[in-house]
Design a protein around this motif. Sequence first.
Motif, PDB file in Angstrom:
ATOM      1  N   LEU A 155      44.270  51.717  68.890  1.00  0.00           N
ATOM      2  CA  LEU A 155      45.483  52.234  68.264  1.00  0.00           C
ATOM      3  C   LEU A 155      46.432  51.058  68.073  1.00  0.00           C
ATOM      4  CD1 LEU A 155      46.234  55.455  70.375  1.00  0.00           C
ATOM      5  CD2 LEU A 155      45.372  55.402  68.042  1.00  0.00           C
ATOM      6  N   VAL A 156      47.136  51.033  66.947  1.00  0.00           N
ATOM      7  CA  VAL A 156      48.075  49.951  66.682  1.00  0.00           C
ATOM      8  C   VAL A 156      49.430  50.550  66.307  1.00  0.00           C
ATOM      9  CG1 VAL A 156      47.403  49.772  64.240  1.00  0.00           C
ATOM     10  CG2 VAL A 156      48.499  47.831  65.375  1.00  0.00           C
ATOM     11  N   ARG A 157      50.489  49.902  66.761  1.00  0.00           N
ATOM     12  CA  ARG A 157      51.826  50.395  66.454  1.00  0.00           C
ATOM     13  C   ARG A 157      52.310  49.785  65.145  1.00  0.00           C
ATOM     14  NH1 ARG A 157      57.115  50.772  70.451  1.00  0.00           N
ATOM     15  NH2 ARG A 157      58.459  51.831  68.941  1.00  0.00           N
ATOM     16  N   CYS A 158      52.569  50.647  64.178  1.00  0.00           N
ATOM     17  CA  CYS A 158      53.125  50.239  62.883  1.00  0.00           C
ATOM     18  C   CYS A 158      54.506  50.866  62.772  1.00  0.00           C
ATOM     19  CB  CYS A 158      52.236  50.701  61.745  1.00  0.00           C
ATOM     20  SG  CYS A 158      50.557  50.038  61.773  1.00  0.00           S
ATOM     21  N   GLY A 159      55.547  50.098  63.038  1.00  0.00           N
ATOM     22  CA  GLY A 159      56.896  50.665  63.063  1.00  0.00           C
ATOM     23  C   GLY A 159      57.021  51.643  64.208  1.00  0.00           C
ATOM     24  N   ASP A 160      57.377  52.894  63.900  1.00  0.00           N
ATOM     25  CA  ASP A 160      57.522  53.921  64.930  1.00  0.00           C
ATOM     26  C   ASP A 160      56.288  54.822  65.026  1.00  0.00           C
ATOM     27  OD1 ASP A 160      60.110  53.170  65.725  1.00  0.00           O
ATOM     28  OD2 ASP A 160      61.002  54.260  64.044  1.00  0.00           O
ATOM     29  N   ALA A 161      55.223  54.453  64.337  1.00  0.00           N
ATOM     30  CA  ALA A 161      54.015  55.286  64.329  1.00  0.00           C
ATOM     31  C   ALA A 161      52.825  54.530  64.909  1.00  0.00           C
ATOM     32  CB  ALA A 161      53.700  55.738  62.908  1.00  0.00           C
ATOM     33  N   TRP A 162      52.127  55.171  65.838  1.00  0.00           N
ATOM     34  CA  TRP A 162      50.878  54.627  66.384  1.00  0.00           C
ATOM     35  C   TRP A 162      49.728  55.171  65.548  1.00  0.00           C
ATOM     36  CZ3 TRP A 162      50.008  51.150  70.297  1.00  0.00           C
ATOM     37  CH2 TRP A 162      51.125  50.768  71.061  1.00  0.00           C
ATOM     38  N   ARG A 163      48.820  54.281  65.142  1.00  0.00           N
ATOM     39  CA  ARG A 163      47.790  54.682  64.183  1.00  0.00           C
ATOM     40  C   ARG A 163      46.398  54.230  64.634  1.00  0.00           C
ATOM     41  NH1 ARG A 163      50.269  56.798  59.946  1.00  0.00           N
ATOM     42  NH2 ARG A 163      52.431  56.239  59.499  1.00  0.00           N
ATOM     43  N   PRO A 164      45.377  55.087  64.441  1.00  0.00           N
ATOM     44  CA  PRO A 164      44.000  54.684  64.741  1.00  0.00           C
ATOM     45  C   PRO A 164      43.469  53.767  63.650  1.00  0.00           C
ATOM     46  CG  PRO A 164      44.017  56.889  63.813  1.00  0.00           C
ATOM     47  CD  PRO A 164      45.463  56.476  63.958  1.00  0.00           C
ATOM     48  N   ILE A 165      42.450  53.011  63.975  1.00  0.00           N
ATOM     49  CA  ILE A 165      41.831  52.087  63.028  1.00  0.00           C
ATOM     50  C   ILE A 165      40.488  52.619  62.544  1.00  0.00           C
ATOM     51  CG2 ILE A 165      40.969  49.741  62.713  1.00  0.00           C
ATOM     52  CD1 ILE A 165      44.003  49.962  63.014  1.00  0.00           C
ATOM     53  N   ASP A 166      39.780  53.305  63.433  1.00  0.00           N
ATOM     54  CA  ASP A 166      38.436  53.799  63.128  1.00  0.00           C
ATOM     55  C   ASP A 166      38.373  55.315  63.258  1.00  0.00           C
ATOM     56  OD1 ASP A 166      36.695  51.261  62.931  1.00  0.00           O
ATOM     57  OD2 ASP A 166      37.773  50.950  64.802  1.00  0.00           O
ATOM     58  N   ALA A 167      37.283  55.875  62.751  1.00  0.00           N
ATOM     59  CA  ALA A 167      37.010  57.287  62.988  1.00  0.00           C
ATOM     60  C   ALA A 167      36.700  57.496  64.466  1.00  0.00           C
ATOM     61  CB  ALA A 167      35.828  57.736  62.141  1.00  0.00           C
ATOM     62  N   PRO A 168      36.992  58.678  65.000  1.00  0.00           N
ATOM     63  CA  PRO A 168      36.664  58.941  66.407  1.00  0.00           C
ATOM     64  C   PRO A 168      35.151  59.010  66.606  1.00  0.00           C
ATOM     65  CG  PRO A 168      37.368  60.959  65.318  1.00  0.00           C
ATOM     66  CD  PRO A 168      37.608  59.841  64.346  1.00  0.00           C
ATOM     67  N   GLN A 169      34.753  58.946  67.865  1.00  0.00           N
ATOM     68  CA  GLN A 169      33.339  59.059  68.221  1.00  0.00           C
ATOM     69  C   GLN A 169      33.200  60.015  69.398  1.00  0.00           C
ATOM     70  OE1 GLN A 169      31.402  55.228  68.731  1.00  0.00           O
ATOM     71  NE2 GLN A 169      32.709  54.273  67.189  1.00  0.00           N
TER      72      GLN A 169
END
Length: 535
Positions: free
Chosen positions: A266-280
Motif C-alpha cells: 500500500l502506498v500513501r498518495c496524499g490523504d489516500a492509501w492505495r494498493p498497487i496490485d490485485a489481491p491474492q
Amino acid sequence: MPIPSRPTMNVHVIIPCLAAALATLGSAAAAPSVEEALAVQPKQKRVDYDRLKPDDAKSATMSQEKEGGVSALVVRGPGGQVLRAFADTNGNRVVDRWSYYKDGVEVYRDIDSDHDTKVDQSRWLNSAGGRWAVYRDANDTIDAWLAISAEEATAEVVDALRDRDAAAFARLLPTKEDLKTAGFEGERLAELLQHVAAAPANFAKLAAAQKQFGPDAKWAGMLTPQPPGLVPAGSSGTEKDVQAYDNVAALVEGKNGSGQVFIGALVRCGDAWRPIDAPQMAGEQAGAGESFAFFAPRIAGAASAAGPAEDESLKPLLTKLRDIEARLSTANDAARNDLLTQQIAVLEEVRAAAADADKTFWTKQLAETLAAAVQDATVPEGLGKLEKIAAEVAGDEETAAFVAFRLAQARYAAGMQQSGADVEKVQAAWIEELGRFVEQHPRAADAAEAMLQLGIADEFSGREKEALDRYAAIIKDFPDAVPARKARGAARRLESVGKPLSLTGTALDGKQFSLESLRGTPVLVHYWATWCEPC
C-alpha cells in the motif's frame, strides 16, 4: 412542495423538500415532519448511524439551530441527543449538507459542494473513520477517493472481492498523476504503473474464481508485519519521502469461518492509501503475479527492481511462501515457531534453485528472515545458519555487508536472551562488532544505522562530542538515509542547550503549533519515540 410520505424516501427525493423548508422557516406548515426527516437516508448504504424505533421516533424533536456556525434543521432523540442535521452552509437557504449521528457524534455526511441540489461528496467522520468520496454524476456510485486510510482501503478491497465489483477495486488504484504527485519518477514510476495496469484484470479473474467468501463475508481487520515504512527522498526513483506498507493482509470473517486476503503493498498518495496490485488468496491464484514490494532489496541490473525475474520453476515454492506468510500473521506462539521453520526451509530451497542473477536477492531475503527469527527467539539454529551464509558470501561486498549487519543484530539479540546474561558484556560486544562493521563496510547502506547506534551508545556513556562527530558523519555520508534524519534531530537536541529553540508542527487536534506562542512561559520539551518504552 408537498412531501412524499413513503418511509423509505431517497435522499435525492427529499432534497428539494428540505430546501423549501429552510427557505420558509417562518412557516411551520412548510417544514417537513420529524418522521420525514428521519426517513432521509445516507447516499452510501453501509453507514452505521442511529435509527429510532417507531415508538421512540414519536418523542423526537426538530428545530432550527446553529450547527457549526451555519443554519440547520437539527433532529434530536428523546434524550436530547442529535440524530440528524440538515444544514445550509453558504447562507442561500438551501440544504447542502446532510449529517448523520451515532451516540450523539457525527459519523457521516453527504455534501452538495457546488450547490446544485445534488450530493457530490460523502465523508465518514470521527469514530466511523476518515473516508472521503466524490461523485461525478447523479448516481450513488463513488467515482474516486479523496481520502482513505490504509485500514479502510483494505476493507474496500474485501468488499469489492466479496461483491465481485471490479469498478470498486479499480477506483482504489493510484493514477499516474497520484504516483507522480506522491514523489515517484523514472524507472520506479514506470514499474509501479506496470503493476497498477495489470491489477484490474488480475482482480477480475480472482473475483470470478474465488469461492471462499460468500455474501456475508466482512472485513475484520488489517494485518501487517511492521508499521508503515518510509521510502526516503533521493533514493532511486523517489524525489519525495513516501510512506508505504509491504506484505499487508486483510482478515475476513463470515459464516464459513475466517480467512485472509493478501493485499500486498500500500502506498500513501496524499490523504489516500492505495494498493498497487490485485489481491491474492491462498489456493486462488487466478492471474496472480509477484506483488510489488517497496522495502525488498533492490538489485542493480535485475529484471525488476521489486524482486527477481519470474521463474516458472520457482512458482510452487513461492506459492508455499505466500501461504506461510498469510498463516503467520494469526498464528499462536507454538504454530508460529513451526511456520517460521517451514518458511526458512522453503527460502533455502528457493535460494538453492534460483538463477545466478537472482541468488543475491534470495540470499538477502533468507538472511533477513533468519535474523528476525533469532531476535524473536523462535529459531535457535538461525544464528548458525546466518554465520554459514556470511562465510559463503564473503567475496561479494554488498551482500557480505548486508548479511554481516544482520548477523551482528542476531548475535546481540541471542546474547541478551541468554539466562543470566551479563548485559554490560553483551552491550560491549555489540558496540565492538558495530565498530568493526563500520570499518570494514564504510559505504554499506547499513553503515548509517550502525553509526547511529554507536552515537547513541556514546551519548549514554557521556561522550557527547564523540556522539556529535558520529551524527555529523552520518549526515555528511548518508544525507538521504532514515538514520540521517534521526542524526540531525539528535545533534540539534545536543546542541540546543542554552540556545533559543524553534519548534513548530501540527498538534493532535490538527491545529498548527509554534513554541514561539509560549514565549515567557517555562516549557518542558520531552523527547520520545513510539518504540521507546522508558520514554
